[in-house]
Design a protein around this motif. Structure first.
Motif, PDB file in Angstrom:
ATOM      1  N   ALA A   1       3.787   1.445  -1.344  1.00  0.00           N
ATOM      2  CA  ALA A   1       4.322   1.470  -2.684  1.00  0.00           C
ATOM      3  C   ALA A   1       3.466   1.948  -3.782  1.00  0.00           C
ATOM      4  CB  ALA A   1       4.908   0.237  -3.084  1.00  0.00           C
ATOM      5  N   ILE A   2       2.116   1.905  -3.844  1.00  0.00           N
ATOM      6  CA  ILE A   2       1.262   2.275  -4.878  1.00  0.00           C
ATOM      7  C   ILE A   2       0.454   3.330  -4.097  1.00  0.00           C
ATOM      8  CG2 ILE A   2       1.167  -0.072  -5.661  1.00  0.00           C
ATOM      9  CD1 ILE A   2      -1.556  -0.221  -4.461  1.00  0.00           C
ATOM     10  N   ASN A   3       0.783   3.746  -2.714  1.00  0.00           N
ATOM     11  CA  ASN A   3       0.001   5.021  -2.381  1.00  0.00           C
ATOM     12  C   ASN A   3      -1.436   4.752  -2.041  1.00  0.00           C
ATOM     13  OD1 ASN A   3       2.006   7.588  -2.122  1.00  0.00           O
ATOM     14  ND2 ASN A   3       2.636   6.419  -3.790  1.00  0.00           N
ATOM     15  N   ASP A   4      -1.805   3.577  -1.781  1.00  0.00           N
ATOM     16  CA  ASP A   4      -3.075   3.288  -1.712  1.00  0.00           C
ATOM     17  C   ASP A   4      -3.593   3.346  -0.075  1.00  0.00           C
ATOM     18  OD1 ASP A   4      -5.604   2.154  -1.077  1.00  0.00           O
ATOM     19  OD2 ASP A   4      -5.411   0.461  -2.782  1.00  0.00           O
TER      20      ASP A   4
ATOM     21  N   LYS B   1       7.821  -1.204  -6.087  1.00  0.00           N
ATOM     22  CA  LYS B   1       8.457  -0.136  -6.748  1.00  0.00           C
ATOM     23  C   LYS B   1       9.163  -0.554  -7.968  1.00  0.00           C
ATOM     24  CE  LYS B   1       7.150   3.669  -4.483  1.00  0.00           C
ATOM     25  NZ  LYS B   1       6.488   4.811  -5.064  1.00  0.00           N
TER      26      LYS B   1
ATOM     27  N   MET C   1       0.208   3.360  -9.506  1.00  0.00           N
ATOM     28  CA  MET C   1       0.053   3.959  -8.371  1.00  0.00           C
ATOM     29  C   MET C   1      -1.398   4.747  -8.385  1.00  0.00           C
ATOM     30  SD  MET C   1       3.717   5.719  -8.031  1.00  0.00           S
ATOM     31  CE  MET C   1       3.422   6.318  -6.254  1.00  0.00           C
TER      32      MET C   1
ATOM     33  N   GLN D   1      -4.083   7.507  -8.471  1.00  0.00           N
ATOM     34  CA  GLN D   1      -3.668   8.882  -9.104  1.00  0.00           C
ATOM     35  C   GLN D   1      -3.835   9.866  -8.212  1.00  0.00           C
ATOM     36  OE1 GLN D   1      -3.290   8.953 -12.575  1.00  0.00           O
ATOM     37  NE2 GLN D   1      -3.445   6.676 -12.513  1.00  0.00           N
TER      38      GLN D   1
ATOM     39  N   ARG E   1       4.689  11.452  -2.947  1.00  0.00           N
ATOM     40  CA  ARG E   1       5.552   9.822  -3.166  1.00  0.00           C
ATOM     41  C   ARG E   1       6.881  10.010  -2.694  1.00  0.00           C
ATOM     42  NH1 ARG E   1       2.888  10.013  -8.416  1.00  0.00           N
ATOM     43  NH2 ARG E   1       4.837  10.921  -9.204  1.00  0.00           N
TER      44      ARG E   1
ATOM     45  N   ALA F   1      -1.904  10.433  -5.718  1.00  0.00           N
ATOM     46  CA  ALA F   1      -0.914  10.709  -5.165  1.00  0.00           C
ATOM     47  C   ALA F   1      -0.004  11.566  -6.104  1.00  0.00           C
ATOM     48  CB  ALA F   1      -0.192   9.432  -4.688  1.00  0.00           C
TER      49      ALA F   1
ATOM     50  N   ARG G   1       7.434  -1.579 -10.818  1.00  0.00           N
ATOM     51  CA  ARG G   1       6.433  -0.245 -11.399  1.00  0.00           C
ATOM     52  C   ARG G   1       5.135  -0.636 -11.315  1.00  0.00           C
ATOM     53  NH1 ARG G   1       9.552   3.704 -13.627  1.00  0.00           N
ATOM     54  NH2 ARG G   1      11.626   3.172 -13.992  1.00  0.00           N
TER      55      ARG G   1
ATOM     56  N   SER H   1       0.878  -1.354  -0.039  1.00  0.00           N
ATOM     57  CA  SER H   1       0.153  -0.001  -0.047  1.00  0.00           C
ATOM     58  C   SER H   1       0.862   1.379   0.063  1.00  0.00           C
ATOM     59  CB  SER H   1      -0.895   0.179   1.114  1.00  0.00           C
ATOM     60  OG  SER H   1      -0.157  -0.002   2.530  1.00  0.00           O
TER      61      SER H   1
ATOM     62  N   THR I   1       6.787   9.874   0.910  1.00  0.00           N
ATOM     63  CA  THR I   1       6.653   8.344   1.392  1.00  0.00           C
ATOM     64  C   THR I   1       7.864   7.647   1.386  1.00  0.00           C
ATOM     65  OG1 THR I   1       4.428   8.447   0.384  1.00  0.00           O
ATOM     66  CG2 THR I   1       5.176   6.314   0.974  1.00  0.00           C
TER      67      THR I   1
END
Length: 355
Positions: free
Chosen positions: A104-107, A231, A237, A239, A246, A241, A234, A102, A249
């Protein structure tokens, strides 16, 4: 942004260079294909599986409780096989992996859920282990228990490599189950939680804090390694964020990982010093104590103590077999100072009982 991975080659197996292609370029291309972890990555299925493993409720909670009881019994009886069995069935990896993915993908929704379930997991596990050690009459300090109270930098490396292996296995089509089971054993999230419960039950804060630190190391670096793998691959992510968020984080995750590593590095340094001390103490015993009458017995029965260097001590107890005179004792006291790692150590020779 263009991906740095060449997905057009994802369906091909790496081809070993033939004898006609011996150039460095061909060799590097082969190595690149061999280590190309983006091959067969299943982005959607990975995120779906990670989200599904996060919640702790119903059957998952009861499986965790049963595994904690099994692990506590194994630690209490010093049964390694029982502890390994408990680690295999314990559903502990879900929230930990969820935190790393979460981030890593900014969730933020997944992150909140993962942290909440992580806290539930810790509280439920510690409460179950504490209950076991409070009720069960045998509360022995087995080697399996004590091994979880003094983590060092090696535990950081184990957790990081285990987390990386777990994340890589999770992202593949047809998840590699054996890797997940192996990581569950290697990183050992379960035993520290049980040891925390033991420390609480016997009112020993040093055991509880040491075990909690080991658990925190393992959980942090499993999450950190999964963060880096996601990361690197890839993953798409969320949107909302922006680039600044990033960067914040990444900096926050790196800072936490560094802060966790520092105490572990200090502990490892102490372990190295103690190992060097004990090694030279045995050399000293072999060089000088074995030359005395009954020297072989005196050397083997010598007691070596090391408490952070300042309280290092070697105790020789003749037990009336030989009378070590004052001159010999002074010579031994001088000899021990010639060893670098024994310079601050105390040599104690227990006086023989004279008739």
């Amino acid at each position: 942004m263009e991906s740095k991975f060449d997905f057009s080659e994802s369906s091909e197996q790496p081809k070993k260079p033939t004898t006609s292609k011996t150039s460095w370029v061909a060799q590097l291309r082969y190595v690149r294909q061999l280590l190309h972890i983006a091959r067969d990555t299943d982005y959607a299925a990975t995120l779906e599986a990670v989200r599904a493993d996060i919640p702790f409720r119903g059957a998952t909670a009861w499986v965790l409780i049963c595994s904690i009881f099994i692990a506590s019994i194994g630690l209490n009886t010093n049964a390694t096989a029982v502890v390994i069995g408990a680690m295999l069935i314990a559903p502990l990896m879900g929230p930990v992996l969820g935190v790393g993915v979460s981030l890593a993908i900014n969730d933020l929704t997944m992150l909140k859920q993962a942290i909440q379930n992580f806290v539930v997991m810790v509280v439920l596990s510690v409460a179950t282990a504490t209950l076991y050690f409070l009720i069960f009459p045998l509360q022995q300090e087995s080697s399996e228990l004590l091994a979880r109270t003094q983590p060092d930098i090696r535990d950081v490396f184990i957790a990081f490599c285990g987390g990386a292996a777990l994340a890589i296995a999770r992202t593949k089509k047809g998840t590699i189950a054996s890797v997940i089971f192996g990581v569950a054993i290697a990183t050992a999230l379960m035993p520290p939680l049980c040891t925390i419960g033991y420390g609480v039950a016997v009112a020993n804060p040093n055991y509880a804090l040491g075990a909690f630190y080991l658990f925190f190391i393992n959980a942090t670096f499993i999450a950190f390694a999964s963060f880096l793998v996601i990361k690197l691959l890839r993953f798409p992510m969320i949107q909302y964020a922006d680039s600044k968020q990033r960067r914040r984080t990444v900096r926050l995750v790196s800072f936490i990982a560094l802060m966790v590593m520092i105490p572990a590095g200090i502990t490892f340094t102490r372990a190295l010093k103690e190992n060097a001390f004990r090694k030279e103490a045995n050399v000293f015993l072999e060089d000088h104590i074995t030359t005395l009458p009954f020297g072989s017995y005196l050397s083997k029965s010598a007691e070596i103590y090391y408490v952070r260097g300042e309280q290092a001590e070697i105790i020789i107890n003749p037990l009336g077999l030989v009378d070590i005179d004052t001159e010999t004792e002074l010579q031994l006291q001088e000899k021990i100072k010639t060893y670098d790692d024994l310079e601050k150590a105390t040599l104690t020779i227990v006086p023989s009982v004279r008739k």
